[in-house]
Write a protein that holds these residues in place. Structure first.
Motif, PDB file in Angstrom:
ATOM      1  N   CYS A  61     -42.028 -27.240 -18.225  1.00 11.44           N
ATOM      2  CA  CYS A  61     -40.906 -27.036 -17.302  1.00 11.44           C
ATOM      3  C   CYS A  61     -40.776 -28.157 -16.277  1.00 11.44           C
ATOM      4  O   CYS A  61     -39.849 -28.162 -15.490  1.00 11.44           O
TER       5      CYS A  61
ATOM      6  N   GLU B 211     -49.541 -23.573  -8.695  1.00 11.42           N
ATOM      7  CA  GLU B 211     -48.359 -23.413  -7.855  1.00 11.42           C
ATOM      8  C   GLU B 211     -48.783 -22.857  -6.509  1.00 11.42           C
ATOM      9  O   GLU B 211     -49.943 -22.492  -6.301  1.00 11.42           O
TER      10      GLU B 211
ATOM     11  N   ILE C 135     -39.950 -20.999 -16.742  1.00 10.47           N
ATOM     12  CA  ILE C 135     -40.777 -19.806 -16.930  1.00 10.47           C
ATOM     13  C   ILE C 135     -40.067 -18.673 -16.195  1.00 10.47           C
ATOM     14  O   ILE C 135     -39.831 -18.787 -14.994  1.00 10.47           O
TER      15      ILE C 135
ATOM     16  N   LEU D 115     -46.059 -24.578 -18.069  1.00  5.75           N
ATOM     17  CA  LEU D 115     -45.963 -25.332 -16.820  1.00  5.75           C
ATOM     18  C   LEU D 115     -45.684 -26.807 -17.109  1.00  5.75           C
ATOM     19  O   LEU D 115     -44.848 -27.440 -16.459  1.00  5.75           O
TER      20      LEU D 115
ATOM     21  N   ASP E 215     -41.538 -24.188  -6.122  1.00  5.94           N
ATOM     22  CA  ASP E 215     -42.594 -24.446  -7.083  1.00  5.94           C
ATOM     23  C   ASP E 215     -42.010 -24.912  -8.413  1.00  5.94           C
ATOM     24  O   ASP E 215     -40.896 -24.544  -8.757  1.00  5.94           O
ATOM     25  N   VAL E 216     -42.812 -25.659  -9.175  1.00  5.04           N
ATOM     26  CA  VAL E 216     -42.257 -26.248 -10.397  1.00  5.04           C
ATOM     27  C   VAL E 216     -41.710 -25.209 -11.376  1.00  5.04           C
ATOM     28  O   VAL E 216     -40.675 -25.424 -11.993  1.00  5.04           O
ATOM     29  N   SER E 217     -42.377 -24.056 -11.508  1.00  7.24           N
ATOM     30  CA  SER E 217     -41.879 -23.095 -12.498  1.00  7.24           C
ATOM     31  C   SER E 217     -40.564 -22.493 -12.047  1.00  7.24           C
ATOM     32  O   SER E 217     -39.704 -22.167 -12.852  1.00  7.24           O
ATOM     33  N   VAL E 218     -40.376 -22.357 -10.729  1.00  3.98           N
ATOM     34  CA  VAL E 218     -39.135 -21.806 -10.189  1.00  3.98           C
ATOM     35  C   VAL E 218     -38.060 -22.891 -10.154  1.00  3.98           C
ATOM     36  O   VAL E 218     -36.877 -22.632 -10.354  1.00  3.98           O
ATOM     37  N   GLN E 219     -38.489 -24.128  -9.931  1.00  4.61           N
ATOM     38  CA  GLN E 219     -37.585 -25.275  -9.895  1.00  4.61           C
ATOM     39  C   GLN E 219     -36.762 -25.353 -11.182  1.00  4.61           C
ATOM     40  O   GLN E 219     -35.547 -25.524 -11.144  1.00  4.61           O
TER      41      GLN E 219
END
Lengths: 322, 628
Positions: free
Chosen positions: B558, B342, B572, B555, A183-187
């Protein structure tokens, strides 16, 4: 600056139409002879769409696939036999799908133990110490070690995959779409971790991705692949801002960017050439608005253009803004 | 392990099989300790004593031997031979299968063709031939039964191994310096063992029968040694005059084989991961609806499609996953609404709930309404729902290879989409299919109509997916990450196609994605979801320029954007909360830099004025001031 990784005329042809006995009737060229070099401490981004040969290239570089032609040199010495264990100490691989790259029936400790024991022959105590050091540097807790892979989220599993690659103590990492399953935030967490590790351990990265923005954000230099060949190579901040190859331009224009109106730069039809029957000339000619008869007859070579850019095109775009 | 026994015990027949089998095995184990007479001691004076005679509970046979003693000793021998044969066949078959599957290529070819040759002989004939060559005897019968069963194991295990050998964790093991032998024993084998156990549990009964069969023909155990097959064989001549001599071993064989087979089926069901995840439990035709308050069936709404406080949950065992907790949305004709979030934010479940497409069990819609032109579709009769699916509201999914049937031509699939709603002749259908393919700009539509899905590229297949959604001129299209699996150059084409279609046809589009770049280019308005709720909603450009919710702002920050060069990204920290244990107050509070104690208490409402709304106590910008 020394050269960490040098590949010369590396190519891969997959045989097709195999007979029961004897050889193949034909072949598909997944990677055309390719020459690239990566400086120590540098991140080379490899970008291309599906079918461009980027994963085949990555698997050859770590010895999981024997090359058809060409040589791989790591820090000045050649690696000629395709023995993954031999490669493993010098170049490591981080997989795209973090969960499926971990054996579901082994604990994280068993997974981490393997490279330390088999590649470096460490005893139990030294392994324990080293694993804790590595886990600390990838921000994982030590109590994860006795759990099984399915208990982790994608981001955590990818950290474990990175930790395993670090355990082999290779100084070059091949990162094959390391964040595209996240996911983008984890990426962003994983990309920042990779940047920190590179600084801490003096690593060299080959970062493969289909996401132009991600590659641009992490790379020093970028090579653009199309149909098994490098079509353009240059500095990360230049290559998408001032593309010289029409395909690079197309990629840059296709990427969705906030604040740019929706457009289809190709207006419809964009098929890759048939790999069983490749065109004689430039593979991009059938999609290229600048193509001439010369392009359809002969394939252009990758040539130096400007200070630090290479392009394989008979009619490169003029330097200047997009 | 305890989960395995629980699953096994839930299957009544398997539990019965386990108990019976346990009793039989226990009896066989304690046989030497029991006060039985010698099973081979003959006493011709007392031949053919009926059951319940003095000193012979089950009677005696033609030579006056005690049947109870022979039965128990015979059962012991038959079970031992059956288990040994199964074990031998499983070990040999698995070894052959793993080697063939792991090495592949010519090794695989040669081994598997040999196995095929073994399989080409009729089963019992092959066993007979082996015994004939080796000579009669129990050990030779055991060998024969094992050998004829090797192909079954080899083929099963090879199939599993081929899949495993291409897994990434095997590549990783190679890079960790493992030799092939070590990879086979430490990486492949642990993943294959459950399959071996399943195959063994379902064949062991069969093997006991086969050994008994060989003994019955006099090729297995030799007199005077008793096993169940030889007991039957010896009793054959007295079948009419003294039936108990053959009925008793016959019943024992029946009990053993029945209980093993029932148990084996139970073991297979409990161990097979596909069955565990419920592949055999058929989902209902429409999602189960269980609403405490039923909203008015008709209501005036703003857009063509509007959701009111929709709630969808997944009930798995004793856990409740609140995938969607109170989502309200609406979309007007010709408008494109983006839903961004997400994985696990509930965006796809929201979309699937509208037409009752969430699989039930475990999905349940527990509240709210989904109105199409004011009419509530949640809880509508299945027949009504079916006429609306595809006709008024159509879906486009992420993976066109998974949604198109691989064995039918794309043209036939398009015609089927139309003919499920109205009668259409063959020639008219074909013409309409070509027209649809042209409308999604597929070149040479006349030829492509006869292509199979695998003959097309990913982008072409997604165009077919869109053509199928357009087949019945729907009013609303719900597109669930339709370009995520596609390359950027193809994505640009699909997005501009969707944009043209909604302008030409006045389609309302609900576009679900995780990509801000895509939302910015296509959508008029956007709703940001987090942990099953909308946290912010408003016109796309305004939100992207000035996000109000801290989550939206973080969001956007990032995601790397093309053209900004090499840089550190604003990550985040932490992970989204699991929707089966949502915290009180704001679900984002634990990851938020601005969180106050008040953020973790009570319900926080989605509030705003004009076109924008935000679910936050301390938003990045105050919406009421800005719009005032």
């Amino acid at each position: 600056m020394s050269i960490a990784l040098q590949i010369t005329d590396l190519s891969k042809t997959f045989p097709v139409g195999k007979k029961l006995f004897g050889g193949a009737t034909g072949g598909v060229k997944a990677v055309h002879p390719m020459t690239l070099s990566v400086q120590t401490g540098e991140t080379l981004g490899i970008v291309g769409e599906s079918g461009c040969g980027k994963s085949t290239l990555a698997r050859m570089l770590v010895g999981l696939l024997p090359a058809t032609t060409g040589t791989i040199e790591i820090e000045g010495s050649a690696l000629d036999n395709a023995d993954p264990a031999e490669f493993g100490k010098r170049i490591q691989y981080v997989f795209q799908d973090p969960i499926s790259s971990l054996n579901p029936r082994k604990t994280i400790r068993q997974i981490m133990d393997a490279p330390l024991k088999l590649l470096h022959g460490m005893d139990r105590k030294a392994r324990e110490k080293r694993i804790l050091e590595i886990f600390d540097s990838v921000n994982l807790r030590a109590d994860f070690l006795d759990r099984y892979p399915h208990e982790f989220s994608g981001g955590q599993a990818q950290r474990i995959g990175i930790a395993r690659a670090l355990a082999a103590q290779a100084r070059i990492l091949i990162l094959d779409e390391p964040v595209s399953a996240l996911d983008v935030s984890v990426q962003a967490q994983v990309l920042n971790l990779l940047a920190d590790l590179k600084r801490e351990f003096g690593l060299t990265y080959l970062f493969i991705s289909h996401d132009l923005a991600v590659v641009e954000a992490v790379s020093d230099r970028i090579a653009v692949l199309y149909f098994g060949s490098v079509v353009e190579e240059g500095r990360a901040e230049e290559i998408f801002a001032h593309p010289r190859h029409p395909y690079t331009k197309l990629l840059a224009e296709s990427a969705p960017v906030v604040g740019r109106a929706l457009s289809d730069p190709e207006d419809g039809h964009a098929e890759l050439p048939n790999p069983l029957d490749p065109p004689p000339g430039c593979a991009f000619a059938m999609r290229c608005p600048y193509a001439t008869d010369k392009c359809r007859d002969a394939a252009p070579e990758l040539e130096q253009i400007g200070d630090d850019q290479r392009v394989a095109c008979f009619h490169p775009l003029p330097a200047g803004p997009l | 392990m305890s989960a395995f026994f629980k699953l096994l015990a839930r299957n009544r027949l398997a539990l019965g099989g386990l108990i019976v089998m346990g009793l039989v095995v226990a009896l066989a184990l304690i046989t030497p300790l029991l006060p039985l007479v010698d099973p081979d001691a003959t006493n011709t004076a007392n031949r053919f004593l009926p059951p319940f005679s003095d000193g012979a509970l089950l009677g005696t046979d033609a030579l006056g031997r005690d049947l109870l003693s022979r039965l128990l000793w015979g059962t012991r021998l038959s079970l031992a031979v059956g288990f040994a044969a199964a074990l031998f066949a499983a070990v040999a078959g698995a070894a052959v299968g793993i080697i063939a599957g792991f090495y592949g290529g010519r090794t695989d070819n040669i081994i598997m063709r040999a196995v095929d040759m073994l399989m080409a002989f009729p089963y019992i004939l092959l066993a007979l031939a082996i015994v004939a060559a080796l000579g009669p005897g129990l050990v030779n019968a055991l060998i024969a039964v094992s050998v004829v069963n090797i192909p079954f194991f080899a083929r099963n295990i090879r199939g599993i191994t081929v899949g495993l050998a291409n897994k990434e964790f095997v590549d990783a093991a190679k890079l960790a310096g493992m030799s092939n032998a070590r990879i086979i024993t430490s990486e492949i084998l642990p993943n294959v063992v459950p399959v071996i156990v399943i195959a063994m549990s379902t064949t062991i009964g069969w093997m006991i029968l086969e050994t008994a069969g060989l003994s019955f023909l006099g090729l297995g155990s030799q007199p005077p040694q008793a096993d169940l097959g030889s007991m039957l064989g010896e009793a054959r001549s007295a079948l009419i005059t003294n039936p108990h001599t053959s009925v008793i071993p016959g019943i024992m064989i029946l009990i053993i084989v029945m209980s093993i087979n029932l148990l084996g089926d139970g073991v297979r069901d409990a161990l097979d991961p596909r069955l565990k995840s419920g592949a055999l439990s058929r989902p209902m035709a429409a999602t189960r609806v269980d609403r405490k308050h039923t909203p008015a069936p008709e209501a005036r709404t703003e857009g063509i499609l509007s959701l009111e406080n929709l709630r969808t949950e997944f009930h798995v065992k004793d856990r409740i996953y609140k995938a969607v907790s109170g989502v309200s949305l609406s979309v007007k004709p010709g408008e494109c609404l983006g839903v961004i979030g997400e994985s696990g934010s509930g965006k796809s479940v929201t979309a699937l709930s509208i037409m009752g497409l969430v699989a039930s069990p475990p999905g349940v819609i527990t509240g709210g309404a989904a109105r199409l032109e004011g009419r509530d579709m949640i809880g509508a009769r299945y027949g009504d729902l079916r006429t609306l699916r595809g006709r008024r509201v159509a879906y486009i999914f992420q993976d066109p290879l998974a949604t198109l049937h691989p064995l039918y031509k794309v043209g036939d699939q398009l015609v089927e989409a139309i003919s499920s709603h109205r009668a259409i002749s063959k020639s008219e259908g074909r013409a309409k299919a070509i027209e649809l393919l042209k409308s999604v700009r597929i070149p040479n539509a006349e030829e492509r109509v006869d292509s199979y899905p695998h003959e097309m590229s990913g982008g072409m297949r997604q165009r077919v997916g869109i053509a199928m959604a357009l087949a019945n001129d729907p009013d609303v299209i719900i597109a669930d990450e339709p370009t995520t699996a596609l390359d950027v150059t193809v994505q640009a084409q699909i997005l501009s196609l969707l944009d043209d279609l909604r302008r030409e046809r006045g389609l309302a589009i609900v576009f679900i994605t995780h990509d801000f770049g895509v939302v910015a280019q296509l959508c008029d308005r956007v709703a940001v979801m987090y942990a099953g709720r909308i946290v912010e909603e408003g016109p796309t450009m305004e939100i992207l320029r000035a996000p109000a919710h801290p989550y939206t702002a973080r969001l956007i920050a990032c995601v790397p954007e093309l053209g900004a060069g090499k840089r550190k990204l604003e990550a985040i920290p932490g992970l989204p909360p699991s929707v089966d244990a949502l915290p009180a107050g704001c679900a984002f509070a634990d990851r938020c830099l601005k969180a106050q104690p008040s953020c973790k208490e009570g319900e926080i409402l989605l509030e705003g004025t004009g076109s924008r709304a935000v679910r936050c106590l301390y938003p990045e910008l105050s919406l009421s001031k800005e719009t005032a």
